[in-house]
Design a protein around this motif. Structure first.
Motif, PDB file in Angstrom:
ATOM      1  N   PHE A  17       0.815  -1.209   0.000  1.00 52.72           N
ATOM      2  CA  PHE A  17       0.000   0.000   0.000  1.00 52.72           C
ATOM      3  C   PHE A  17       0.854   1.267   0.000  1.00 52.72           C
ATOM      4  N   LYS A  18       2.001   1.226   0.657  1.00 50.25           N
ATOM      5  CA  LYS A  18       2.911   2.371   0.599  1.00 50.25           C
ATOM      6  C   LYS A  18       3.437   2.572  -0.821  1.00 50.25           C
ATOM      7  N   GLU A  19       3.768   1.475  -1.506  1.00 46.25           N
ATOM      8  CA  GLU A  19       4.276   1.548  -2.872  1.00 46.25           C
ATOM      9  C   GLU A  19       3.207   2.057  -3.851  1.00 46.25           C
ATOM     10  N   LEU A  20       1.941   1.707  -3.599  1.00 41.23           N
ATOM     11  CA  LEU A  20       0.853   2.080  -4.508  1.00 41.23           C
ATOM     12  C   LEU A  20       0.222   3.432  -4.173  1.00 41.23           C
ATOM     13  N   GLN A  21       0.723   4.081  -3.149  1.00 41.13           N
ATOM     14  CA  GLN A  21       0.125   5.317  -2.647  1.00 41.13           C
ATOM     15  C   GLN A  21      -0.074   6.364  -3.749  1.00 41.13           C
ATOM     16  N   GLU A  22       0.935   6.628  -4.533  1.00 42.68           N
ATOM     17  CA  GLU A  22       0.826   7.660  -5.574  1.00 42.68           C
ATOM     18  C   GLU A  22      -0.195   7.268  -6.639  1.00 42.68           C
ATOM     19  N   GLU A  23      -0.173   6.003  -7.030  1.00 46.41           N
ATOM     20  CA  GLU A  23      -1.123   5.544  -8.046  1.00 46.41           C
ATOM     21  C   GLU A  23      -2.561   5.613  -7.522  1.00 46.41           C
ATOM     22  N   LEU A  24      -2.774   5.205  -6.268  1.00 47.03           N
ATOM     23  CA  LEU A  24      -4.116   5.251  -5.684  1.00 47.03           C
ATOM     24  C   LEU A  24      -4.640   6.683  -5.568  1.00 47.03           C
ATOM     25  N   SER A  25      -3.739   7.638  -5.412  1.00 48.34           N
ATOM     26  CA  SER A  25      -4.178   9.032  -5.281  1.00 48.34           C
ATOM     27  C   SER A  25      -4.771   9.565  -6.585  1.00 48.34           C
ATOM     28  N   GLY A  26      -4.601   8.826  -7.682  1.00 46.37           N
ATOM     29  CA  GLY A  26      -5.189   9.226  -8.949  1.00 46.37           C
ATOM     30  C   GLY A  26      -6.351   8.360  -9.390  1.00 46.37           C
ATOM     31  N   LEU A  27      -6.797   7.435  -8.523  1.00 44.98           N
ATOM     32  CA  LEU A  27      -7.868   6.498  -8.890  1.00 44.98           C
ATOM     33  C   LEU A  27      -9.015   6.557  -7.895  1.00 44.98           C
ATOM     34  N   SER A  28     -10.230   6.466  -8.409  1.00 44.45           N
ATOM     35  CA  SER A  28     -11.394   6.413  -7.520  1.00 44.45           C
ATOM     36  C   SER A  28     -12.022   5.029  -7.505  1.00 44.45           C
ATOM     37  N   SER A  29     -11.507   4.111  -8.352  1.00 40.83           N
ATOM     38  CA  SER A  29     -11.984   2.732  -8.328  1.00 40.83           C
ATOM     39  C   SER A  29     -10.960   1.845  -9.011  1.00 40.83           C
ATOM     40  N   GLY A  30     -11.072   0.552  -8.744  1.00 37.19           N
ATOM     41  CA  GLY A  30     -10.165  -0.411  -9.346  1.00 37.19           C
ATOM     42  C   GLY A  30     -10.044  -1.646  -8.472  1.00 37.19           C
ATOM     43  N   LYS A  43       4.203 -10.662  -7.201  1.00 39.88           N
ATOM     44  CA  LYS A  43       3.638  -9.651  -8.089  1.00 39.88           C
ATOM     45  C   LYS A  43       2.446  -8.983  -7.412  1.00 39.88           C
ATOM     46  N   PHE A  44       2.343  -7.666  -7.584  1.00 40.75           N
ATOM     47  CA  PHE A  44       1.181  -6.938  -7.083  1.00 40.75           C
ATOM     48  C   PHE A  44       0.953  -5.733  -7.983  1.00 40.75           C
ATOM     49  N   GLY A  45      -0.232  -5.171  -7.895  1.00 40.89           N
ATOM     50  CA  GLY A  45      -0.532  -4.003  -8.707  1.00 40.89           C
ATOM     51  C   GLY A  45      -1.987  -3.623  -8.617  1.00 40.89           C
ATOM     52  N   ILE A  46      -2.406  -2.805  -9.584  1.00 32.26           N
ATOM     53  CA  ILE A  46      -3.787  -2.326  -9.620  1.00 32.26           C
ATOM     54  C   ILE A  46      -4.337  -2.542 -11.021  1.00 32.26           C
ATOM     55  N   ARG A  47      -5.517  -3.137 -11.096  1.00 37.53           N
ATOM     56  CA  ARG A  47      -6.250  -3.237 -12.359  1.00 37.53           C
ATOM     57  C   ARG A  47      -7.282  -2.113 -12.359  1.00 37.53           C
ATOM     58  N   HIS A  89      -0.312 -20.293  -0.808  1.00 34.65           N
ATOM     59  CA  HIS A  89      -0.201 -19.881  -2.204  1.00 34.65           C
ATOM     60  C   HIS A  89      -1.569 -19.393  -2.681  1.00 34.65           C
ATOM     61  N   GLY A  90      -1.592 -18.276  -3.402  1.00 33.11           N
ATOM     62  CA  GLY A  90      -2.858 -17.795  -3.940  1.00 33.11           C
ATOM     63  C   GLY A  90      -2.794 -16.330  -4.302  1.00 33.11           C
ATOM     64  N   GLU A  91      -3.953 -15.712  -4.294  1.00 33.27           N
ATOM     65  CA  GLU A  91      -4.042 -14.291  -4.632  1.00 33.27           C
ATOM     66  C   GLU A  91      -5.074 -13.635  -3.739  1.00 33.27           C
ATOM     67  N   ILE A  92      -4.776 -12.419  -3.350  1.00 30.20           N
ATOM     68  CA  ILE A  92      -5.742 -11.604  -2.620  1.00 30.20           C
ATOM     69  C   ILE A  92      -6.013 -10.391  -3.497  1.00 30.20           C
ATOM     70  N   SER A  93      -7.290 -10.094  -3.680  1.00 35.21           N
ATOM     71  CA  SER A  93      -7.626  -8.902  -4.453  1.00 35.21           C
ATOM     72  C   SER A  93      -8.652  -8.075  -3.688  1.00 35.21           C
ATOM     73  N   TYR A  94      -8.512  -6.775  -3.828  1.00 33.91           N
ATOM     74  CA  TYR A  94      -9.387  -5.824  -3.147  1.00 33.91           C
ATOM     75  C   TYR A  94     -10.008  -4.905  -4.199  1.00 33.91           C
ATOM     76  N   GLU A  95     -11.286  -5.108  -4.469  1.00 36.72           N
ATOM     77  CA  GLU A  95     -11.986  -4.220  -5.384  1.00 36.72           C
ATOM     78  C   GLU A  95     -12.450  -3.018  -4.569  1.00 36.72           C
ATOM     79  N   PHE A  96     -12.129  -1.823  -5.046  1.00 37.57           N
ATOM     80  CA  PHE A  96     -12.458  -0.624  -4.282  1.00 37.57           C
ATOM     81  C   PHE A  96     -13.144   0.421  -5.158  1.00 37.57           C
ATOM     82  N   ALA A  97     -13.929   1.271  -4.518  1.00 36.62           N
ATOM     83  CA  ALA A  97     -14.580   2.392  -5.191  1.00 36.62           C
ATOM     84  C   ALA A  97     -14.951   3.428  -4.142  1.00 36.62           C
ATOM     85  N   VAL A 103     -14.601   5.171   0.936  1.00 36.56           N
ATOM     86  CA  VAL A 103     -14.066   4.081   0.136  1.00 36.56           C
ATOM     87  C   VAL A 103     -14.727   2.782   0.591  1.00 36.56           C
ATOM     88  N   VAL A 104     -15.264   2.036  -0.374  1.00 33.73           N
ATOM     89  CA  VAL A 104     -15.848   0.730  -0.082  1.00 33.73           C
ATOM     90  C   VAL A 104     -14.952  -0.330  -0.714  1.00 33.73           C
TER      91      VAL A 104
END
Length: 137
Positions: A17-30, A43-47, A89-97, A103-104
Motif C-alpha cells: 500500500f505504501k508503494e501504490l500510494q501515488e497511483e491510488l491518489s489518482g484512482l477512484s476505483s479499481g 507480483k502486485f498491482g492495480i487493475r 499460495h494464492g491471490e488476494i484482491s481488493y476491489e475498491f470504489a 471508500v468501499v
C-alpha cells in the motif's frame, strides 16, 4: 537488510500500500491484487480503467483516493488477513470504489494448490494401505 520472506504477510501488505500510494491518489476505483507464494507477496498491482472516452478524446476521471481514504483502505486490507486460513499460495484482491465520499472495499482471498505437491506426499505402492494407481485411470 531484511528479505521479503522474513516479513509477516501483514507487513508485506503494508509495504504494498505504501508503494501504490501515488497511483491510488489518482484512482477512484479499481482492484488491488497481490499474488502470494509461500506467504510471500511476489507480483502486485492495480487493475483499473480510469479513462473515459467520448467523441475521440479521453477526459480525466474523478479525483483519486485521499490520504484518509487510503488509510482506511489499508486498514481494511490488513483486517481481511484474519480470514486467510492455512493456505500459503494464492491471490488476494481488493476491489475498491469511492461511494458518497467513503471508500468501499470487497476482498477476495483465493487459495491455490498444486497437484504435483499432493502426489509427492501421497503414499505409494501396494503396502501403503491405499488402492494402486491403476484403479484411478
Amino acid at each position: 537488510m531484511l528479505r521479503t520472506e522474513q516479513l509477516s504477510l501483514a507487513r508485506q501488505v503494508d509495504l504494498v500500500f505504501k508503494e501504490l500510494q501515488e497511483e491510488l491518489s489518482g484512482l477512484s476505483s479499481g482492484t488491488v491484487f497481490m499474488q502470494i507464494r509461500n506467504n510471500v507477496i511476489g507480483k502486485f498491482g492495480i487493475r483499473h480503467n480510469p479513462l473515459s472516452g467520448r467523441s475521440g478524446t479521453f477526459t480525466d476521471g474523478q479525483d483519486g483516493l485521499t490520504s484518509v481514504q487510503q488509510s482506511s483502505f489499508r486498514l481494511m486490507a490488513l483486517e481481511s488477513l484474519k480470514y486467510k486460513r492455512r493456505w500459503t499460495h494464492g491471490e488476494i484482491s481488493y476491489e475498491f470504489a469511492v461511494r458518497q465520499g467513503m471508500v468501499v472495499v470487497d476482498a477476495v482471498l483465493e487459495s491455490n494448490y498444486n497437484m504435483a505437491n499432493l502426489m509427492i506426499r501421497a503414499p505409494r505402492g501396494p503396502h501403503s494401505g491405499e488402492m494402486p494407481d491403476q484403479y484411478f485411470g
